[in-house]
Design a protein around this motif. Sequence first.
Motif, PDB file in Angstrom:
ATOM      1  N   SER A  48       0.822  -1.825   0.245  1.00 46.29           N
ATOM      2  CA  SER A  48       0.066  -0.545  -0.274  1.00 46.29           C
ATOM      3  C   SER A  48       0.961   1.048  -0.518  1.00 46.29           C
ATOM      4  O   SER A  48       0.624   2.072  -0.755  1.00 46.29           O
ATOM      5  N   SER A  49       1.712   0.738   1.288  1.00 43.71           N
ATOM      6  CA  SER A  49       2.677   2.837   0.665  1.00 43.71           C
ATOM      7  C   SER A  49       3.344   2.537  -0.312  1.00 43.71           C
ATOM      8  O   SER A  49       3.493   3.984  -1.156  1.00 43.71           O
ATOM      9  N   LEU A  50       3.936   1.670  -1.034  1.00 47.91           N
ATOM     10  CA  LEU A  50       4.821   1.809  -2.224  1.00 47.91           C
ATOM     11  C   LEU A  50       3.563   2.053  -3.785  1.00 47.91           C
ATOM     12  O   LEU A  50       4.306   2.701  -4.117  1.00 47.91           O
ATOM     13  N   VAL A  51       2.362   1.564  -3.419  1.00 45.79           N
ATOM     14  CA  VAL A  51       1.332   2.061  -4.391  1.00 45.79           C
ATOM     15  C   VAL A  51       1.305   3.014  -4.297  1.00 45.79           C
ATOM     16  O   VAL A  51       1.367   3.952  -5.410  1.00 45.79           O
ATOM     17  N   THR A  52       1.056   3.827  -3.380  1.00 44.07           N
ATOM     18  CA  THR A  52       0.802   5.579  -2.497  1.00 44.07           C
ATOM     19  C   THR A  52       1.900   6.380  -3.567  1.00 44.07           C
ATOM     20  O   THR A  52       1.368   7.372  -4.155  1.00 44.07           O
ATOM     21  N   ASP A  53       2.936   5.637  -3.815  1.00 42.29           N
ATOM     22  CA  ASP A  53       3.949   6.513  -3.957  1.00 42.29           C
ATOM     23  C   ASP A  53       4.425   6.622  -5.507  1.00 42.29           C
ATOM     24  O   ASP A  53       4.083   7.786  -6.472  1.00 42.29           O
ATOM     25  N   LEU A  54       3.992   5.138  -5.886  1.00 41.15           N
ATOM     26  CA  LEU A  54       3.829   4.968  -7.399  1.00 41.15           C
ATOM     27  C   LEU A  54       2.086   5.950  -8.276  1.00 41.15           C
ATOM     28  O   LEU A  54       2.298   6.466  -9.510  1.00 41.15           O
ATOM     29  N   ILE A  55       1.746   5.808  -7.379  1.00 40.83           N
ATOM     30  CA  ILE A  55       0.695   6.633  -8.149  1.00 40.83           C
ATOM     31  C   ILE A  55       1.044   8.325  -7.295  1.00 40.83           C
ATOM     32  O   ILE A  55       0.425   9.044  -8.604  1.00 40.83           O
TER      33      ILE A  55
END
Length: 404
Positions: A48-55
């Motif tokens: 979830s943390s990684l996806v937030t950064d990628l978004i």
Amino acid sequence: MPATPSPGRVGDVRRQNLALVLAGIQRNGGATRAQLAAESGLTKASVSSLVTDLIESGLVRERSVTHDGERGRPGTGLVLNPARGALAAEINVDYLAVGVLDFTGELTFHETVERHNRGSRPSDILPLLVAMAQRAATEAAGIGVELLGGELTVPGLVDTERNVVLAAPNLGWADVGLSEELPKLLPEAPFGVTLSNEANSAALAELWFGHGANHGTSDRFRHFLYISGEVGVGGGLIIDSQLFSGPQGHAGEIGHVVVHPDGPLCACGGRGCLETLAGQQAIYSAAGMDQDLTSRQMEQLLNRVADGDERAVSAVEQAGHYLGIAVASTARVVNVSAVVLGGHFAVLEEGIAPALRRSLDHHAPGLIPEGNLAFSGLGQTGALRGAAATSVRRILGQAYELIP
């Protein structure tokens, strides 16, 4: 304006995990956070943390709610952002081309300009290509696609580390440095523009968008020899679904396999190379045609073959015969049992395939099974697609550059 890279601001482990998550999204054409966690072995919180950064970086976006397989609970799907993309540019002997590929793999723009480039200086060609690249970037911006990087592909041996065209005999180029020219193609792109070999780019396109991506035949085409037919003849090797370029990056040069020891002089300096007997010029000459090297010539050749013109039919069959000799020799050495043909070989499939099959069966019976001899359906966009897709993968592998 493109985001400005900021190297060194994300730890190595996080860099690897960002690439891992992006690879999962790309491989599956989309995924939920739960699916990515299950596939990668990372915790849901980490994903979830990684996806937030990628978004936030603009590389990934959310799409409509989907089921993630966990007790039927809905999850928000994640896909690569189609509003991000890469440029591809191609210099060939008889044309220049540019294309834009978005992160979903869609070729959103493509332009080809016929031009006789043999003997032209790089300083004559590159300004024209820069202008084409600028048009491509403008078209991309018009549909909301931001170009983050790109790749120039050429018909010759290249040093990708130094951005040097080592030898492109059919262009008349040797030791041409392009480090100062490549950035001009896409001056504001944060990930810059790299250099590649045209046949290798086309081989990768076949792997990712052609026969290698066809789930019904992918097992047969995990390992294959790709042969590109243009004015010259190039080749690329795919081994275990990866490009094998050799220790110096020059593997797969099937166009310079000797198929007639006493044959014509080749631009490489040797004699009897495959491209002297199966390249476009060789076929046109054997058919008794003028060699202005335009698309009209191929149309005329196809019409003459369809009409049963003996010289045209014989010229195409002769090319298939020598192509079979080269494939038989090369396939035995590199231990592959599948071949994909592109460029003019694909255009001439109907006329060239029977002669190629006979030649293969004569020189290497059983080596290439019937279903493992294929012709590309990507047309003239193959090398562009492969070059742009390589750039996209390079960008995704360096996603940390865009993370604040």
